[in-house]
Design a protein around this motif. Structure first.
Motif, PDB file in Angstrom:
ATOM      1  N   ALA A 242       0.839  -1.197   0.000  1.00 11.45           N
ATOM      2  CA  ALA A 242       0.000   0.000   0.000  1.00 11.45           C
ATOM      3  C   ALA A 242       0.873   1.245   0.000  1.00 11.45           C
ATOM      4  CB  ALA A 242      -0.910  -0.006   1.215  1.00 11.45           C
ATOM      5  N   ALA A 243       0.290   2.336  -0.461  1.00 10.07           N
ATOM      6  CA  ALA A 243       1.006   3.615  -0.471  1.00 10.07           C
ATOM      7  C   ALA A 243       1.378   4.002   0.953  1.00 10.07           C
ATOM      8  CB  ALA A 243       0.124   4.694  -1.099  1.00 10.07           C
ATOM      9  N   THR A 250      -6.313   5.764   6.846  1.00 11.56           N
ATOM     10  CA  THR A 250      -7.573   5.023   6.963  1.00 11.56           C
ATOM     11  C   THR A 250      -8.029   4.942   8.409  1.00 11.56           C
ATOM     12  OG1 THR A 250      -7.044   3.699   5.006  1.00 11.56           O
ATOM     13  CG2 THR A 250      -8.720   2.826   6.488  1.00 11.56           C
ATOM     14  N   ILE A 251      -7.102   4.583   9.326  1.00  6.09           N
ATOM     15  CA  ILE A 251      -7.497   4.455  10.730  1.00  6.09           C
ATOM     16  C   ILE A 251      -7.896   5.813  11.306  1.00  6.09           C
ATOM     17  CG2 ILE A 251      -5.265   4.765  11.908  1.00  6.09           C
ATOM     18  CD1 ILE A 251      -7.688   1.904  12.645  1.00  6.09           C
TER      19      ILE A 251
END
Length: 651
Positions: A242-243, A250-251
């Motif tokens: 992932a980037a 996200t969290i």
């Protein structure tokens, strides 16, 4: 898998032995089987059976016959002579025997000691020099001297952590410098636990030995046990592909939605990547200090004080988390945990203390008659070299061969046995003088061991239930090895047979209709309407989030992938074809989906259903196998005796 299958095997095997008046029920070739076993099958499980059809005696007989046919096949193949089987059976017997080698007074003392320790936690670091329990004396001495030298260096002021990192043979010491974190009773082997709880804070223990080798440990801190805690969490896994920073973003987006008042459980269900807990709103099983592999997760969980309190996002070695406190569980009272502690004591190294306490009991139970003449000859043969660990058994001592003792008038023990024991014990550094007194002490210790060994070896004749269980283990282990050889391994390696089975049954392994979708959700209907318009215009998810998640507020969140049509909220859309769906609402959320592809129901490929396919193929092979065994062996059932059993059970 072996543990699970063995439990199942032993469940069935436990049905097949019980002492009653018996008649021959059937034979397999020349081997007879009796009604007492079959009656035990039925009577033991009668209360467990819910379906009356399962109480059918004819079906029980078929089950019993199938089981015994498999055991007969195992013996025919000679599996009982396999060294691995022999060793494993001996190991199971040793474990089972511990339940019979017990002393109530010693057991209760160990329970109380364990409970006192459970109320506290110790933080310690250690240094390990590995040596096998069965190592040669010279190797054992070498390991002991090495740990002793390290102890002297620590005592002179060298840094314990640095020495641990450089010299400890614990594989993790290079990184953690021997740090074991906090732990309580039963978290370490008993000898290690003793050293940790008996060493003051800031002090270093004397060298001590466990089954892993020699240790020294430093106690860093002691505190009251924090008990256990129940929490729920939302987790975003670490993803190397992932980037950079995506997991953190996200969290943090999820955390903002929590702060905005959205349900923790709903967000966990939608976004947590811990699949084992996500469907339960992120709920985890309760745990205590040292039970997880993440100290960061434990410490954050225990730091929460109020019920339903939610932590800020934090990182562990596994990814990013948000934790919600469900409940704290203080240490229970002794009365509440006594049964659990007793079981742990019986499974722990503490059980050795219980076993040793049998010495007095067995001395009162059995006779032990020693030949004093032979013993005196041995005393003369043992020289002062014994103190220096240099004594050897005389090779020309014909006068000290032969019987030295007899147990219970039926087991003769030869002098060579005691001589070997003496030789093995000198490495322990006995100091008793004169040498004759030392030999008397060793003879007393050896006598106790022999009496306990005699008691252990005769448990089958002393306790009928012990014999029954050992019979169960014996047949169960054989059956496991047989099933592994004839069914499980074949099902995994027989690629042609597996492929043919798949082709004959592929319609049993179907994908439901599946949708490749981008799913957007929000608690605000106007926001989701805007999102739908953007989707209709072909805008990307990144574009939509950038336009709608404004002022550091997460108004919309996305979830993409290929899902079966009955997953999560998808049934609400009633999707017929590709394209952007209408808006639906569920559980205070509004959803819209961009359906990129509709995959119609179709058989799964072999690799997509491999686990279930292999399991079904195993069952297919086993069902056919029992039929083949009935052809291989001659099976004769005495129907008159079986009818008598039926009449007996119908009364």
């Amino acid at each position: 898998m072996k543990n699970l299958v063995f439990v199942v095997i032993c469940f069935y095997a436990s049905l097949f032995s019980f002492a009653q008046d018996k008649e021959k029920l059937f034979t397999i070739d020349s081997h007879s089987y009796y009604t007492d076993e079959f009656l035990r099958v039925y009577n033991k499980n009668l209360d467990l059976v819910k379906d009356d059809s399962q109480k059918d005696l004819d079906k029980y007989l078929e089950l019993f016959l199938g089981y015994k046919l498999k055991v007969e096949k195992a013996y025919k193949l000679g599996l009982q002579n396999d060294q691995k089987y022999i060793s494993e059976l001996a190991s199971y017997r040793s474990q089972l025997a511990k339940n019979y080698l017990n002393d109530t007074k010693v057991t209760n003392a160990l329970i109380e000691e364990a409970y006192d320790r459970m109320k506290n936690e110790v933080k310690a670091s250690h240094i390990l020099i590995m040596v096998d329990e069965s190592a040669k004396p010279e190797d054992t001495l070498k390991a002991y001297n090495k740990i002793l030298d390290l102890k002297k260096r620590v005592d002179k002021g060298e840094n314990f952590d640095n020495i641990a990192a450089q010299y400890s043979e614990d594989p993790s010491a290079k990184e953690n410098k021997g740090d074991l974190g906090y732990f309580s009773a039963f978290r370490m082997v008993y000898a290690f636990e003793n050293a940790a709880f008996n060493t003051p804070i800031g002090k270093v223990s004397k060298p001590f030995r466990t089954r892993f080798g020699y240790h020294i440990l430093k106690v860093v801190d002691k505190r009251e046990n924090r008990g256990e805690v129940t929490v729920a969490h939302i987790m975003i896994l670490k993803n190397k592909e992932a980037a950079e920073g995506k997991e953190k973003q996200t969290i943090e987006d999820i955390y903002k939605k929590i702060k905005q008042g959205e349900s923790f459980e709903s967000l966990a269900n939608q976004f947590s990547e811990d699949k084992s807990s996500a469907l339960k709103g992120g709920l985890l099983q309760r745990f205590g200090s040292g039970q997880l592999t993440s100290p960061e997760f434990e410490n954050i969980s225990f730091s929460l004080t109020d019920k339903n309190q939610i932590s800020e996002p934090f990182q562990s070695q596994f990814g990013w988390h948000i934790v919600k406190l469900i409940e704290k569980h203080p240490v229970q009272t002794l009365e509440e945990v006594k049964y659990e502690l007793e079981n742990k004591v019986r499974r722990d190294e503490r059980s050795l203390l219980i076993t040793n306490s049998l010495a007095k009991k067995v001395r009162g139970k059995y006779t032990f008659v020693a030949d004093e003449t032979v013993l005196n000859k041995i005393k003369k043969a043992v020289t002062k070299e014994y103190y220096a660990n240099n004594w050897t058994i005389p090779v020309d001592g014909n006068e000290i061969k032969g019987q030295i003792a007899i147990i219970n008038n039926d087991q003769i023990i030869n002098a060579e046995d005691f001589m070997k024991f003496l030789f093995s014990q000198q490495k322990n550094g006995a100091k008793t003088e004169p040498i004759s007194k030392l030999v008397d002490e060793q003879f007393e210790k050896w006598s106790d061991e022999k009496l306990i060994e005699y008691y252990d070896n005769n448990l089958e004749s002393e306790f009928s239930e012990f014999k029954f269980v050992m019979d169960e283990y014996r047949d169960g282990l054989l059956l496991f090895d047989l099933m592994d050889k004839e069914i499980w391994t074949k099902a995994k390696t027989d690629t042609i047979g597996l492929s043919e089975f798949y082709n004959d049954h592929k319609n049993d392994y179907m994908w439901k209709k599946r949708l490749d979708v981008d799913l957007l959700s929000s608690t605000d209907e106007k926001t989701i309407e805007k999102a739908r318009k953007y989707l209709k215009k072909g805008k990307s998810l990144e574009y939509i989030k950038e336009k709608l998640n404004l002022d550091d507020k997460v108004n919309i969140i996305e979830k993409s992938g290929v899902f079966e049509e009955d997953s999560d909220v998808l049934p609400e859309f009633k999707v017929k074809s590709k394209g952007v769906t209408n808006i639906v609402s569920k559980d205070n959320y509004f959803f819209v989906a961009n359906v990129k592809e509709v995959k119609e129901a179709q058989p799964k490929k072999m690799e997509e259903c491999k686990g279930k396919l292999v399991s079904d193929y195993q069952q297919y092979l086993e069902n056919n196998w029992v039929s083949e065994l009935k052809k291989e062996f001659s099976v004769k059932v005495d129907q008159d005796v079986f009818n008598k059993v039926k009449r007996q059970l119908s009364k």
